[in-house]
Motif scaffolding. Structure first.
Motif, mmCIF file in Angstrom:
data_model
loop_
_atom_site.group_PDB
_atom_site.id
_atom_site.type_symbol
_atom_site.label_atom_id
_atom_site.label_comp_id
_atom_site.label_asym_id
_atom_site.label_seq_id
_atom_site.Cartn_x
_atom_site.Cartn_y
_atom_site.Cartn_z
ATOM 1 N N CYS A 136 0.843 -1.193 0.000
ATOM 2 C CA CYS A 136 0.000 0.000 0.000
ATOM 3 C C CYS A 136 0.881 1.246 0.000
ATOM 4 N N THR A 137 0.466 2.234 -0.751
ATOM 5 C CA THR A 137 1.204 3.488 -0.824
ATOM 6 C C THR A 137 0.244 4.660 -0.633
ATOM 7 N N ALA A 138 0.758 5.687 0.011
ATOM 8 C CA ALA A 138 -0.035 6.894 0.239
ATOM 9 C C ALA A 138 -0.044 7.744 -1.027
ATOM 10 N N GLN A 139 -1.197 8.224 -1.387
ATOM 11 C CA GLN A 139 -1.362 9.177 -2.492
ATOM 12 C C GLN A 139 -2.014 10.409 -1.879
ATOM 13 N N GLU A 140 -1.226 11.121 -1.079
ATOM 14 C CA GLU A 140 -1.823 12.177 -0.262
ATOM 15 C C GLU A 140 -2.440 13.310 -1.071
ATOM 16 N N TRP A 141 -1.933 13.587 -2.266
ATOM 17 C CA TRP A 141 -2.506 14.663 -3.082
ATOM 18 C C TRP A 141 -3.939 14.340 -3.518
ATOM 19 N N ASP A 142 -4.282 13.032 -3.541
ATOM 20 C CA ASP A 142 -5.641 12.608 -3.878
ATOM 21 C C ASP A 142 -6.409 12.120 -2.654
ATOM 22 N N GLN A 143 -5.810 12.267 -1.472
ATOM 23 C CA GLN A 143 -6.461 11.855 -0.229
ATOM 24 C C GLN A 143 -6.878 10.381 -0.264
ATOM 25 N N ARG A 144 -5.884 9.518 -0.652
ATOM 26 C CA ARG A 144 -6.210 8.101 -0.751
ATOM 27 C C ARG A 144 -4.976 7.240 -0.475
#
Length: 117
Positions: free
Chosen positions: A51-59
């Motif tokens: 799992c990876t954070a995609q913080e710019w898309d809030q997911r």
């Protein structure tokens, strides 16, 4: 205990976003912790899941590499991140790895293919 950790981090991320002065270092750390915990849960159901954070898309994106080299996965919005949701995602990924053509929720599209040389 796991549920409290995921809930704690998602709650803290929501609160950090509302602050008058944004602590980007804290937000980055929370996203990393959230993704690491989601990965720990997912890989316990589907070994090899990550799992990876995609913080710019809030997911959070939870994915797995299939035997043909494709990487398939699901996007989990911050508002949906729970232990149950991560476990359900991991179960679908495990079934895909086993060769079942199960539909994925919020599927990452198109599937990514990794070819080793």
């Amino acid at each position: 205990m796991r549920c409290m950790t995921l809930e704690k981090w998602t709650s803290e991320l929501r609160e950090c976003g509302k602050a008058a002065v944004v602590d980007w270092t804290r937000i980055d750390m929370l996203w990393r912790q959230l993704a690491a915990e989601a990965e720990r849960i997912a890989s316990s159901v589907a070994p090899g899941a990550f799992c990876t954070a995609q913080e710019w898309d809030q997911r959070i994106d939870c994915t797995i590499k299939l035997s043909d080299g494709k990487i398939v996965g699901e996007m989990i919005l911050l508002s949906e991140v729970t232990v149950q949701r991560v476990e359900e995602t991991a179960e679908r990924l495990r079934r895909r790895l086993a060769g079942e053509n199960v539909p994925l929720m919020n599927e990452l599209w198109p599937p990514i293919r990794i070819i080793s040389s």
